[in-house]
Structures are given as C-alpha cells and as structure tokens.
Scaffold this motif. Structure first.
Motif, PDB file in Angstrom:
ATOM      1  N   THR A   1      58.811  55.522  63.769  1.00 37.49           N
ATOM      2  CA  THR A   1      57.807  55.515  64.841  1.00 37.49           C
ATOM      3  C   THR A   1      56.429  55.831  64.292  1.00 37.49           C
ATOM      4  OG1 THR A   1      59.490  56.223  66.431  1.00 37.49           O
ATOM      5  CG2 THR A   1      57.191  56.542  67.053  1.00 37.49           C
TER       6      THR A   1
ATOM      7  N   THR B   1      53.958  52.176  64.502  1.00 39.40           N
ATOM      8  CA  THR B   1      53.242  52.217  65.776  1.00 39.40           C
ATOM      9  C   THR B   1      51.827  52.691  65.458  1.00 39.40           C
ATOM     10  OG1 THR B   1      53.802  54.539  66.234  1.00 39.40           O
ATOM     11  CG2 THR B   1      55.385  52.860  66.987  1.00 39.40           C
ATOM     12  N   PRO B   2      50.915  52.681  66.430  1.00 36.55           N
ATOM     13  CA  PRO B   2      49.549  53.182  66.161  1.00 36.55           C
ATOM     14  C   PRO B   2      49.480  54.687  65.905  1.00 36.55           C
ATOM     15  CG  PRO B   2      49.571  51.707  68.071  1.00 36.55           C
ATOM     16  CD  PRO B   2      50.998  51.974  67.730  1.00 36.55           C
ATOM     17  N   TYR B   3      50.619  55.351  65.918  1.00 37.27           N
ATOM     18  CA  TYR B   3      50.667  56.815  65.755  1.00 37.27           C
ATOM     19  C   TYR B   3      49.990  57.261  64.453  1.00 37.27           C
ATOM     20  CZ  TYR B   3      52.942  61.450  66.159  1.00 37.27           C
ATOM     21  OH  TYR B   3      53.206  62.791  66.276  1.00 37.27           O
TER      22      TYR B   3
END
Length: 345
Positions: free
Chosen positions: A143, A147-149
């Motif tokens: 994740t 993802t943009p995390y």
C-alpha cells in the motif's frame, strides 16, 4: 533543512556523518527506553534479575535501529533518492521489531498492567493471529509503494511520521508473539508451527522488494522527477537499486529470525525435560523412602509344638493370572514419562 536539490552527492563518508534531528521519533525512542529502564529497575527492586543480553538487544538492536532509520543519512537523503527511503522502511518494518522483541518487554510488564491488557484484548489478538499479521505486513508495504501514500509522505511531515509508525507497529504485531509469549498465540501454534510461519513470512517479506525492483511503474516518480539531481543514478535505476536492497535485507533478517525461533524451541524443550527429570527423581525418592520403612515386628510365638515329619512338597506350578490385576503404570504408559521410567528401572 536545506532544499533537497541542494544536497551534495551521497558518498561513503557522507553516508556515515550526515545526520538530522527528528523530534517526534526521538520522543518515541526516549519514551520506549525510559519505560523499559523503569521496568528493569522495578524487577531489580523485587529481587529478580533481568538478563543483561535482553536489555542490550532492546537498546542497541531495537532503539538503535530506530535512531539509524529516522535520523541518519537515510533520513537526510530519502527525499532525493528512493533507495535510502526503501532501506529506512525495511529497518522500521523488520529489523527494529526484531530487536524490540528480543528485549521481551511483555516479560517485564506487570501481569495486570496496561501493556498486558492491551495485548490480551480482542482487537490485538485478532491482529496478532498467525498469518493475519504476516498479511498485514505485506499489505502495509504494498500500500505504501503503490498508492499515493509514499509520495504524500515525502512532502508531508505528519504523514511521514504516520507511515513510520505504521511500519513499526505492523512489524511488531508479527514478531513479538513469535519470539516472546506463547499465550499471545492460539494453543495450536506451537514451536514447529511458529517456525513454519516465520519461514513463510520470510517469503512474504521478499514480495515487495521483487515487485518494486521489477515494476514498470515508478514509485513516487513525479516527486523524484520534480527534485532532479546532477549526481547519482537515474530515477528508474534508483528504484531498481532500492527494490534490490529491500529484497536483500528482507532475506538477511529472515535467517536469524528463524534461528531465534528454533533457539526458543530448544530452550522450551530443555525446560520441559528438566521438569520431567525432577518429577521422576521425586517419585523415585518417594518410592525408595517407602521401601526403607521397616516391617512391623512379628508377634511372640507360643510354646513350640512337635511338627509332623516333613513330606516333600509338590513341584511348584505358575500361579494363574488373577483377573483384574494391573501392571505398574510405567510399564504400560507409551508416553515420554513411561519410557523414562522403564529406562530407570
């Protein structure tokens, strides 16, 4: 701190002497160290000795890894190079939890304390359930990178601290039960099962590194493209290098982790054998004491009477087996206790 584009080239010497202060991380490290030291002092006041090697493991391998991950050159250069950020995350996810678990903080906690109650709660028991915790570690890493995390964490200090805390907690959810307390795991999760789970976890931990190294999608590519360098590898080669280091470090920590589980297994079996020997010795002493008790003296005989001439006795025949009689328990017991008693007899 200076603009990331103005950072000098990361050389071997600069890798060792480039440091920065991370106040939130330092506060967490100080709190963990102070809590552990207070628990050790309390144990000493109660007259119980705490193994020195466990304290050293907690402070050097656990807290020391947190310092390196959050304040060394890895933290200084993680905004301009991907591979320092990848190493930083692996240290927080795998190495630091291993060092903290070797310190056995749950063993120092009070039986009715908050830490024990927290780990005994239903939510934590569900998160530490075997395979669930392994999948949490895998999902957490994937994740972050896909993802943009991760890109958001590079530009936002609060999100960055949250990401570091997430990596540390998910790693501890798996490592702490495997190396410390059996009561945190289901009854069926004995040492052989734990060894198998640690082996599988080593395979799971290699997946993020493989995916990052071979992915055609750049991780936080827009961020690193917006912060160009005149030195070092290209953005794509930097990601391949970071994925390779993630894979190598995950496999590097898997072997000592598995060896530590086998060591705990050996220690548990040794304690079990010592307890069994003590029990058998106590039983043997009790039997010897019972056999040494003198028989009661016979009653005084009356005046002798003449006896008839002795006649030869008939040949003795074996007595038939009496129904309902039983053999000693150690001759019929097929377990380890019976085997040890038969060898002693």
């Amino acid at each position: 701190m200076a603009q990331t584009s103005a950072l000098p080239e990361l050389t071997g010497a600069r890798f060792l002497d480039a440091w920065q202060l991370d106040v939130p991380a330092l506060a967490v490290i100080v709190l963990l160290g102070a809590g552990y030291a207070a628990a050790v002092r309390r144990r000493a006041r109660d007259g119980e000795r705490w193994p020195l090697w466990r304290t050293a493991a907690f402070c050097v391998l656990g807290l020391g890894t947190l310092v390196v991950a959050t304040m060394s050159s890895l933290a200084v250069y993680d905004k301009v190079l991907f591979w320092p950020a990848a190493v930083q995350n692996i240290l927080l996810d795998l190495f630091a939890p291993l060092g903290l678990a070797l310190g056995d903080p749950l063993g120092l906690a009070r039986p009715d304390g908050r830490l024990r109650r927290a780990f005994a709660s239903r939510p934590v028991r569900a998160l530490t359930y075997p395979l669930v915790s392994s999948l949490l570690v895998l999902a957490s890493e994937l994740t972050i990178y896909f993802t943009p995390y991760f890109a958001t964490a590079l530009g936002n200090g609060f999100v960055r601290q949250l990401m570091h805390l997430q990596l540390l907690l998910t790693g501890c959810l798996f490592v702490l039960p495997m190396l410390t307390r059996q009561e945190l795991l289901p009854p069926w999760c004995g040492h052989p099962v734990r060894a198998a789970l640690v082996f599988l976890d080593g395979l799971f931990d290699s997946v993020p590194g493989l995916v990052v190294m071979t992915s055609g999608t750049l991780v936080a590519g827009h961020w690193y493209a917006a912060h160009p360098r005149t030195w070092g590898p290209s953005v794509r080669r930097d990601q391949m290098l970071g994925g390779g280091l993630m894979l190598s470090l995950a496999e590097l920590v898997a072997l000592p982790f598995l060896l530590l589980v086998f060591l705990e297994w050996w220690r548990a079996e040794r304690l079990k054998t010592a307890a069994l020997d003590a029990r058998l010795d106590a039983e043997a002493l009790a039997e010897a004491a019972a056999a040494a008790v003198p028989a009661p003296a016979p009653a005084p005989a009356s005046a002798p009477t003449p006896e008839p001439a002795a006649t030869p006795a008939p040949a003795a025949t074996p007595a038939p087996a009496v129904p309902g009689t039983t053999r000693p328990w150690w001759e019929t017991d097929q377990g380890e206790v019976g085997a040890r008693m038969r060898r002693r007899r």
